[in-house]
Design a protein around this motif. Structure first.
Motif, PDB file in Angstrom:
ATOM      1  N   THR A 271      46.246  55.318  33.195  1.00  0.00           N
ATOM      2  CA  THR A 271      45.552  54.486  32.221  1.00  0.00           C
ATOM      3  C   THR A 271      44.959  55.386  31.154  1.00  0.00           C
ATOM      4  O   THR A 271      44.940  56.599  31.300  1.00  0.00           O
ATOM      5  CB  THR A 271      44.483  53.609  32.902  1.00  0.00           C
ATOM      6  N   ILE A 317      47.830  47.409  36.017  1.00  0.00           N
ATOM      7  CA  ILE A 317      47.150  47.141  37.292  1.00  0.00           C
ATOM      8  C   ILE A 317      47.131  45.655  37.645  1.00  0.00           C
ATOM      9  O   ILE A 317      47.231  45.284  38.812  1.00  0.00           O
ATOM     10  CB  ILE A 317      45.707  47.736  37.277  1.00  0.00           C
ATOM     11  N   THR A 318      47.013  44.778  36.638  1.00  0.00           N
ATOM     12  CA  THR A 318      46.926  43.341  36.952  1.00  0.00           C
ATOM     13  C   THR A 318      48.167  42.880  37.709  1.00  0.00           C
ATOM     14  O   THR A 318      48.088  42.110  38.666  1.00  0.00           O
ATOM     15  CB  THR A 318      46.725  42.516  35.665  1.00  0.00           C
ATOM     16  N   SER A 392      41.878  34.172  33.293  1.00  0.00           N
ATOM     17  CA  SER A 392      42.021  34.987  32.089  1.00  0.00           C
ATOM     18  C   SER A 392      41.652  36.423  32.436  1.00  0.00           C
ATOM     19  O   SER A 392      40.749  36.658  33.238  1.00  0.00           O
ATOM     20  CB  SER A 392      41.079  34.437  31.015  1.00  0.00           C
ATOM     21  N   PRO A 396      37.798  40.300  26.355  1.00  0.00           N
ATOM     22  CA  PRO A 396      36.903  39.142  26.275  1.00  0.00           C
ATOM     23  C   PRO A 396      37.659  37.941  25.704  1.00  0.00           C
ATOM     24  O   PRO A 396      38.496  38.107  24.813  1.00  0.00           O
ATOM     25  CB  PRO A 396      35.819  39.598  25.287  1.00  0.00           C
ATOM     26  N   ASP A 418      37.298  33.703  34.295  1.00  0.00           N
ATOM     27  CA  ASP A 418      37.456  34.829  33.370  1.00  0.00           C
ATOM     28  C   ASP A 418      37.142  36.065  34.200  1.00  0.00           C
ATOM     29  O   ASP A 418      36.004  36.276  34.617  1.00  0.00           O
ATOM     30  CB  ASP A 418      36.472  34.651  32.205  1.00  0.00           C
ATOM     31  N   TRP A 420      36.757  39.921  34.857  1.00  0.00           N
ATOM     32  CA  TRP A 420      36.575  41.245  34.240  1.00  0.00           C
ATOM     33  C   TRP A 420      36.781  42.330  35.291  1.00  0.00           C
ATOM     34  O   TRP A 420      36.192  42.280  36.384  1.00  0.00           O
ATOM     35  CB  TRP A 420      35.168  41.381  33.640  1.00  0.00           C
ATOM     36  N   TRP A 421      37.590  43.290  34.958  1.00  0.00           N
ATOM     37  CA  TRP A 421      37.793  44.452  35.841  1.00  0.00           C
ATOM     38  C   TRP A 421      38.577  45.491  35.092  1.00  0.00           C
ATOM     39  O   TRP A 421      38.793  45.354  33.892  1.00  0.00           O
ATOM     40  CB  TRP A 421      38.462  44.045  37.159  1.00  0.00           C
ATOM     41  N   GLN A 422      38.994  46.539  35.749  1.00  0.00           N
ATOM     42  CA  GLN A 422      39.741  47.609  35.100  1.00  0.00           C
ATOM     43  C   GLN A 422      40.618  48.335  36.119  1.00  0.00           C
ATOM     44  O   GLN A 422      40.456  48.154  37.325  1.00  0.00           O
ATOM     45  CB  GLN A 422      38.810  48.576  34.370  1.00  0.00           C
ATOM     46  N   GLU A 424      40.641  51.215  37.232  1.00  0.00           N
ATOM     47  CA  GLU A 424      39.894  52.027  38.189  1.00  0.00           C
ATOM     48  C   GLU A 424      39.391  51.197  39.369  1.00  0.00           C
ATOM     49  O   GLU A 424      39.090  51.724  40.435  1.00  0.00           O
ATOM     50  CB  GLU A 424      38.675  52.661  37.491  1.00  0.00           C
ATOM     51  N   ILE A 525      30.643  40.493  28.524  1.00  0.00           N
ATOM     52  CA  ILE A 525      31.221  41.797  28.198  1.00  0.00           C
ATOM     53  C   ILE A 525      31.428  41.838  26.688  1.00  0.00           C
ATOM     54  O   ILE A 525      32.043  40.929  26.123  1.00  0.00           O
ATOM     55  CB  ILE A 525      32.588  41.998  28.902  1.00  0.00           C
TER      56      ILE A 525
HETATM   57  C1  6R9 Z   1      42.404  44.534  34.395  1.00  0.00           C
HETATM   58  C2  6R9 Z   1      42.557  45.331  33.149  1.00  0.00           C
HETATM   59  C3  6R9 Z   1      40.245  47.412  31.356  1.00  0.00           C
HETATM   60  C4  6R9 Z   1      39.431  47.030  30.152  1.00  0.00           C
HETATM   61  C5  6R9 Z   1      37.996  46.797  30.511  1.00  0.00           C
HETATM   62  C6  6R9 Z   1      37.559  45.838  29.416  1.00  0.00           C
HETATM   63  C7  6R9 Z   1      38.787  44.975  29.207  1.00  0.00           C
HETATM   64  C8  6R9 Z   1      39.509  43.433  31.078  1.00  0.00           C
HETATM   65  C9  6R9 Z   1      38.265  41.683  30.708  1.00  0.00           C
HETATM   66  C10 6R9 Z   1      37.935  42.679  29.755  1.00  0.00           C
HETATM   67  C11 6R9 Z   1      36.321  41.301  28.849  1.00  0.00           C
HETATM   68  C12 6R9 Z   1      37.559  40.434  30.645  1.00  0.00           C
HETATM   69  N1  6R9 Z   1      38.750  43.741  30.012  1.00  0.00           N
HETATM   70  N2  6R9 Z   1      39.234  42.186  31.497  1.00  0.00           N
HETATM   71  N3  6R9 Z   1      36.970  42.487  28.831  1.00  0.00           N
HETATM   72  N4  6R9 Z   1      36.593  40.305  29.704  1.00  0.00           N
HETATM   73  N5  6R9 Z   1      37.812  39.419  31.487  1.00  0.00           N
HETATM   74  O1  6R9 Z   1      42.691  44.776  32.076  1.00  0.00           O
HETATM   75  O2  6R9 Z   1      42.528  46.697  33.318  1.00  0.00           O
HETATM   76  O3  6R9 Z   1      44.023  47.770  31.557  1.00  0.00           O
HETATM   77  O4  6R9 Z   1      42.288  49.089  32.847  1.00  0.00           O
HETATM   78  O5  6R9 Z   1      41.632  47.471  31.048  1.00  0.00           O
HETATM   79  O6  6R9 Z   1      39.895  45.784  29.616  1.00  0.00           O
HETATM   80  O7  6R9 Z   1      37.276  46.537  28.240  1.00  0.00           O
HETATM   81  O8  6R9 Z   1      37.267  47.990  30.526  1.00  0.00           O
HETATM   82  P1  6R9 Z   1      42.674  47.823  32.194  1.00  0.00           P
END
Ligand code: 6R9
Length: 665
Positions: A271, A317-318, A392, A396, A418, A420-422, A424, A525
């Motif tokens: 990433t 990752i999703t 979603s 954001p 909705d 939110w994750w990443q 990592e 976020i």
């Molecule tokens: C799962 C994924 C991570 C970054 C993360 C943030 C943004 C992901 C979000 C969101 C707001 C949500 N992000 N989901 N921001 N609302 N529901 O996307 O992983 O590719 O590592 O990206 O995406 O900024 O830090 P990744």
């Protein structure tokens, strides 16, 4: 109907009554236990998995410094739990994977029995060709059914898979192979994209050559035949046609699952970060398994008869967590689609939902924004009545897109989660739990089990202690706990893991996102606060793009920032300084710069706008003040304060750059 209270949308009574978790109080009781007594909480969930040997300790480590181990001493296999264990529970004839190729007629159904057989055969073919436990193996595969099969085959024999998104160029692929020292690769002869046949093997060959030039010899390239009658050159001593291997009599239908230590590596996912080279997040076996299983079950309120469709690419990752592992660990039916939402017409997703009777649909805001711009007849002509929940992810979601999604896709009936994750994190960190509490458009809502988010004020010096922001005050989103899915390290770069995540706010995991928390405890976020941008849900580091631009001989300086884009969420704006001796026209150089980025990283990273500037806004120590460039790119020039300008060595450049700003077409 979902009920609306202020900006809070509550699930219907019917939804709540069938949900796994039916009230905020019940959610809070579980969350509290997951934080105060994680051993009991996660130990109880993990008991339902198949273990070759039970663990001796649920958690060991120090979350403040990112030292985490889960299910210590246990032995298991995630592939066994995805397939064999489901068959043992009576799901052998249940459809596990529904594959829809780009050509409509190319549609395949795999039951759990079928999938196990395919996975075992692929695993045996890889084993026969020398792939062993612990080997890193790069999967440069697009969204074809063989991708999850090969991932599961690797997991079965203990090889560590690194899936590289098909949209990356040969250079980007080679960087990742070199970074993890992978000497083996699986790729394909080609795939479909918007009616075109794309040759993936040419990129794979070029990447192998680049690796060889850098001192890494690639021993094996396994080629999956996606296309018929699509001949690609084979290098005899290196390449193996997997389809031929799979036909050999000696390839049996069964392959025993390797007994993996709970903390044995499962995969590496690259990433982007603030600094140049991509970061290889390392995910291990048991914690990732338990976390993706649990998040899938509760966030999507998964039930036995659901048909789940996640539109992500497995190269991110999703797709790993919510097309492959999370759904299969729950014994679900997961839908996978090869291509883009707009081919042959902009109703392809709606058509797939209708065709497969999808009940849970998980996509990204950028997709929603692109599809809401299409004529409404494209969605209205399909029966979406089987849907009961929408999700979603990736960026954001703006309230306009949320409302369109809720109304036109969810018929004001389906809750929206909705998430939110990443990369990592391994799995979702903050989300609505749909039966337990409502959603607010634009907020990811409350933390998942095991996750303790805190919003901290930014620190200006190393000695300052961490201070929590007030309610509704924007700050840095950090995490104060360990959850089973968290990455264990950055592959081969333990110091970067430490410095990149645990030093900005000592004692906390620093996410790189800004956020605030409202009076109801909901998290909002606000986007990345580091040099990471999110283009159509693709995460990119601006520094990687600057490096690509700088490789052009006529460019002496480059600064890339993100700016808001109606459909993509963000797009890239590049400011570049041209070498004074350059004779070429700006237009020609602009074209060449786009070509350089396309070839170094891939088409997703090509800047939408490139502006030539005479000088960058730099502070007195010579550092480019990106905040100013961001304001100019976003057309928020009025918001550039005197205090921002005063720190510049040459304040006049701001007006000059702003005047030549490239507007929207
Ligand atoms: C799962 C994924 C991570 C970054 C993360 C943030 C943004 C992901 C979000 C969101 C707001 C949500 N992000 N989901 N921001 N609302 N529901 O996307 O992983 O590719 O590592 O990206 O995406 O900024 O830090 P990744």
């Amino acid at each position: 109907m979902t009920e609306k209270r202020d900006d809070l949308y509550l699930p219907s009574r019917e939804f709540v009554e069938q949900a796994h978790i039916q009230s905020r109080a019940e959610y809070e009781r579980m969350w509290k236990q997951s934080i105060e007594d994680p051993d009991t909480f996660w130990g109880y969930i993990a008991k339902d998995f198949h273990w070759f040997k039970p663990w001796t300790q649920v958690y060991r480590g120090e979350p403040e410094i990112g030292d985490n181990e889960w299910f210590v001493g246990g032995k298991t296999n995630i592939c066994y739990n995805c397939l064999d264990a489901q068959i043992e529970k009576g799901r052998g004839d249940k459809v596990a994977l529904l594959f829809q190729g780009e050509p409509e007629a190319d549609c395949k159904r795999f039951t759990y029995n079928d999938l196990l057989k395919h996975v075992c055969r692929f695993a045996n073919a890889l084993k026969k060709n020398g792939v062993k436990k612990g080997d890193r193996i790069v999967l440069y595969l697009p969204m074809i059914w063989q991708l999850p099969v090969v991932m599961l085959a690797c997991a079965r024999i203990g090889a560590v898979h690194t899936v590289v998104f098909g949209g990356f160029s040969a250079e980007a692929l080679a960087d990742r192979m070199l970074a993890c020292g992978a000497k083996k690769m699986v790729t394909t002869n080609g795939y479909w994209r918007s009616g075109q046949k794309i040759n993936a093997k040419a990129n794979a060959d070029k990447a192998c050559m680049l690796c060889a030039n850098a001192g890494l010899t690639i021993d094996d390239v396994f080629v999956v035949d996606r296309m018929v009658d699509f001949e690609v050159p084979y290098i005899t001593y290196r390449d193996t046609a997997l389809s031929k291997e799979l036909m050999l009599d000696e390839i049996s239908d069964y392959c025993p699952a390797e007994k993996m230590d709970a903390e044995d590596p499962l995969f590496i996912m690259y990433t982007s970060g603030s600094t140049g080279s991509p970061k290889g997040t390392l995910h291990t076996t048991a914690g990732y398994m338990v976390y993706t299983y649990t998040t899938f079950k509760y966030i999507f309120d998964y039930k036995e008869d659901d048909i789940f469709f996640c539109t992500a690419d497995i190269g991110w990752i999703t797709g790993h967590s919510y097309i492959v592992y999370g759904p299969l660990l729950n014994g679900a039916t997961t839908v996978m689609y090869e291509s883009v939402p707009t081919y042959p017409e902009p109703d392809r997703f709606w058509h797939i939902i209708d065709k497969f009777k999808v009940t849970i649909f998980y996509t990204a805001p950028t997709v929603i924004r692109a599809l809401m711009n299409q004529d409404i007849q494209w969605i209205e002509k399909h029966d979406l009545s089987t849907l009961r929940l929408l999700g979603s992810v990736g960026e954001p979601i703006n309230p306009e897109a949320w409302h369109w999604y809720s109304h036109y896709v969810g018929h004001d009936r389906c809750p929206i989660v909705d998430t939110w994750w990443q990369t990592e994190a391994g799995g979702v960190l903050i989300s609505t739990i749909p039966g337990a509490f409502g959603s607010k458009p634009g907020s990811a809502a409350l933390p998942f089990f095991g996750v303790k988010p805190v919003v901290l004020r930014s620190r200006t010096s190393g000695d300052e202690p961490a201070v929590e922001a007030d309610v509704n005050e924007k700050g840095e989103l950090c995490l104060a706990s360990a959850w089973p899915g968290i990455m264990r390290t950055l592959y081969g770069e333990p110091e970067r893991h430490q410095n990149g995540y645990y030093t900005q706010q000592p004692g906390y995991f620093f996410t790189g996102d800004g956020a605030y928390k409202d009076v109801d405890g909901y998290f909002w976020i606000t986007g990345r606060i580091d040099d990471v941008v999110n283009i159509s849900g693709h995460r990119l580091g601006t520094v990687e793009i600057e490096d690509a631009l700088l490789s052009h001989p006529a460019i002496v300086e480059a600064a890339v920032v993100g700016y808001p884009h109606k459909v993509k969420g963000e797009d890239l704006y590049a400011f570049v300084i041209l070498d004074k001796n350059s004779k070429e026209s700006e237009e020609d150089i602009r074209k060449e710069l786009k070509a350089v980025v396309r070839s170094d990283i891939g088409p997703i990273a090509v800047p939408g706008k490139i502006q030539f500037v005479r000088e960058m806004p730099k502070n007195r120590s010579g550092k480019v003040v990106r905040r100013i460039l961001r304001k100019i790119a976003s057309n928020e020039i009025d918001e550039i304060s005197d205090s921002m300008i005063n720190i510049l060595a040459e304040p006049g450049v701001v007006d000059e750059i702003a005047q030549n700003r490239i507007g929207d077409k």
